[in-house]
Design a protein around this motif. Structure first.
Motif, mmCIF file in Angstrom:
data_model
loop_
_atom_site.group_PDB
_atom_site.id
_atom_site.type_symbol
_atom_site.label_atom_id
_atom_site.label_comp_id
_atom_site.label_asym_id
_atom_site.label_seq_id
_atom_site.Cartn_x
_atom_site.Cartn_y
_atom_site.Cartn_z
ATOM 1 N N TYR A 149 -3.491 -1.586 -8.256
ATOM 2 C CA TYR A 149 -3.843 -2.283 -7.018
ATOM 3 C C TYR A 149 -4.051 -3.773 -7.287
ATOM 4 C CZ TYR A 149 -6.072 -3.172 -2.504
ATOM 5 O OH TYR A 149 -6.364 -3.663 -1.259
ATOM 6 N N THR A 150 -4.822 -4.092 -8.318
ATOM 7 C CA THR A 150 -5.112 -5.481 -8.649
ATOM 8 C C THR A 150 -3.846 -6.231 -9.051
ATOM 9 O OG1 THR A 150 -7.359 -4.873 -9.308
ATOM 10 C CG2 THR A 150 -6.528 -6.989 -10.127
ATOM 11 N N SER A 151 -2.949 -5.577 -9.770
ATOM 12 C CA SER A 151 -1.680 -6.207 -10.160
ATOM 13 C C SER A 151 -0.855 -6.557 -8.932
ATOM 14 C CB SER A 151 -0.882 -5.271 -11.078
ATOM 15 O OG SER A 151 -1.562 -5.048 -12.286
ATOM 16 N N LEU A 152 -0.764 -5.630 -7.986
ATOM 17 C CA LEU A 152 -0.034 -5.908 -6.740
ATOM 18 C C LEU A 152 -0.697 -7.036 -5.960
ATOM 19 C CD1 LEU A 152 0.908 -2.356 -5.407
ATOM 20 C CD2 LEU A 152 2.495 -4.181 -6.063
ATOM 21 N N TRP A 153 -2.028 -7.015 -5.922
ATOM 22 C CA TRP A 153 -2.746 -8.059 -5.199
ATOM 23 C C TRP A 153 -2.465 -9.427 -5.825
ATOM 24 C CZ3 TRP A 153 -6.462 -11.622 -6.572
ATOM 25 C CH2 TRP A 153 -7.019 -12.335 -5.512
ATOM 26 N N MET A 154 -2.488 -9.501 -7.164
ATOM 27 C CA MET A 154 -2.196 -10.768 -7.846
ATOM 28 C C MET A 154 -0.779 -11.244 -7.521
ATOM 29 S SD MET A 154 -3.810 -10.160 -11.628
ATOM 30 C CE MET A 154 -5.550 -10.380 -11.967
ATOM 31 N N LYS A 208 8.061 -2.218 -8.111
ATOM 32 C CA LYS A 208 8.060 -0.811 -8.539
ATOM 33 C C LYS A 208 7.753 -0.706 -10.039
ATOM 34 C CE LYS A 208 9.134 3.608 -7.705
ATOM 35 N NZ LYS A 208 8.617 4.443 -6.641
ATOM 36 N N SER A 209 8.378 -1.541 -10.855
ATOM 37 C CA SER A 209 8.096 -1.547 -12.297
ATOM 38 C C SER A 209 6.654 -1.945 -12.558
ATOM 39 C CB SER A 209 9.030 -2.514 -13.026
ATOM 40 O OG SER A 209 10.363 -2.079 -12.947
ATOM 41 N N LEU A 210 6.159 -2.919 -11.807
ATOM 42 C CA LEU A 210 4.779 -3.371 -11.951
ATOM 43 C C LEU A 210 3.813 -2.205 -11.712
ATOM 44 C CD1 LEU A 210 2.864 -5.950 -12.183
ATOM 45 C CD2 LEU A 210 2.862 -5.884 -9.684
ATOM 46 N N VAL A 211 4.026 -1.468 -10.635
ATOM 47 C CA VAL A 211 3.126 -0.369 -10.270
ATOM 48 C C VAL A 211 3.241 0.783 -11.261
ATOM 49 C CG1 VAL A 211 2.623 1.377 -8.512
ATOM 50 C CG2 VAL A 211 3.053 -0.984 -7.833
ATOM 51 N N ARG A 212 4.458 1.173 -11.605
ATOM 52 C CA ARG A 212 4.632 2.284 -12.559
ATOM 53 C C ARG A 212 4.000 1.940 -13.913
ATOM 54 N NH1 ARG A 212 8.560 6.375 -12.154
ATOM 55 N NH2 ARG A 212 9.178 5.947 -14.307
ATOM 56 N N GLY A 213 4.257 0.732 -14.396
ATOM 57 C CA GLY A 213 3.678 0.320 -15.676
ATOM 58 C C GLY A 213 2.160 0.282 -15.626
ATOM 59 N N ALA A 214 1.620 -0.219 -14.530
ATOM 60 C CA ALA A 214 0.161 -0.289 -14.385
ATOM 61 C C ALA A 214 -0.451 1.104 -14.336
ATOM 62 C CB ALA A 214 -0.202 -1.076 -13.124
ATOM 63 N N LEU A 215 0.177 2.015 -13.614
ATOM 64 C CA LEU A 215 -0.360 3.374 -13.499
ATOM 65 C C LEU A 215 -0.275 4.136 -14.821
ATOM 66 C CD1 LEU A 215 0.987 4.353 -9.983
ATOM 67 C CD2 LEU A 215 -1.410 3.971 -10.609
ATOM 68 N N GLN A 271 0.839 -1.203 0.000
ATOM 69 C CA GLN A 271 0.000 0.000 0.000
ATOM 70 C C GLN A 271 0.877 1.257 0.000
ATOM 71 O OE1 GLN A 271 -3.177 0.043 2.924
ATOM 72 N NE2 GLN A 271 -3.492 -2.155 2.667
ATOM 73 N N ARG A 272 1.958 1.224 0.786
ATOM 74 C CA ARG A 272 2.903 2.358 0.809
ATOM 75 C C ARG A 272 3.561 2.548 -0.545
ATOM 76 N NH1 ARG A 272 4.061 0.608 5.819
ATOM 77 N NH2 ARG A 272 5.833 -0.612 5.136
ATOM 78 N N LEU A 273 3.994 1.449 -1.148
ATOM 79 C CA LEU A 273 4.620 1.513 -2.473
ATOM 80 C C LEU A 273 3.676 2.151 -3.481
ATOM 81 C CD1 LEU A 273 6.793 0.780 -4.618
ATOM 82 C CD2 LEU A 273 5.632 -1.438 -4.820
#
Length: 166
Positions: free
Chosen positions: A55-60, A71-78, A16-18
């Motif tokens: 959020y869903t990507s991190l949850w998966m 970090k790459s997962l979140v940036r790419g998703a956003l 969540q912080r990330l």
């Protein structure tokens, strides 16, 4: 058998912080807030859709215990839909939006941010199989799946809130 609650879709405090930190960084560095100006699916803005996908990507990743670069997962998703226009407006430039927007989003993201290879692949390949070239890293596959899942929910969910009787 006990029914699962909303908490089963909860991210760890660290994830969540990330997510919160990455959103803050992208808002400061680029034009992420411009995504709030246009709708994506139903009544969901492009910005809200991007948050849902991240959020869903991190949850998966957490749920399935997949080793990824968070970090790459979140940036790419956003940034996967960082095309910065309202594709619902009648404009010949928006024709074939589903096929063209990954390239536009990638161009905009590269102009506003420094992207690594995985982030570029996430943005460029998130529309597989509509665009027939598949993702080349696990992060891009997860975002591709999360994008489809979120789009389905954002499109179908509002239909269940329509009052059928007056």
């Amino acid at each position: 058998m006990e029914r699962k609650t909303e908490k089963s879709f909860q991210l760890s405090a660290g994830r969540q912080r990330l997510l919160a930190e990455t959103i803050r960084e992208l808002k400061q560095e680029g034009r992420l807030d411009e995504e709030k100006l246009a709708m994506q699916h139903g009544t969901t803005s492009i910005y809200r859709h991007s948050l849902n996908v991240a959020y869903t990507s991190l949850w998966m990743m957490e749920r399935w215990q997949i080793r990824l670069e968070p970090k790459s997962l979140v940036r790419g998703a956003l940034l996967h839909d960082y095309f910065l226009y309202d594709w619902h407006q009648k404009d010949s430039a928006h024709r074939l939006h589903g096929f063209r927007h990954p390239k536009t989003a990638l161009g905009n993201a590269q102009r506003d941010y420094h992207l690594n290879w995985k982030e570029k692949n996430i943005i460029a390949r998130h529309m597989f199989p509509l665009i027939p070239v598949p993702p080349q890293c696990r992060e891009a596959w997860i975002v591709c799946l999360a994008d489809k899942w979120c789009a389905l929910g954002e499109t179908v969910e509002p239909m269940f809130h329509v009052k059928h009787f007056k």
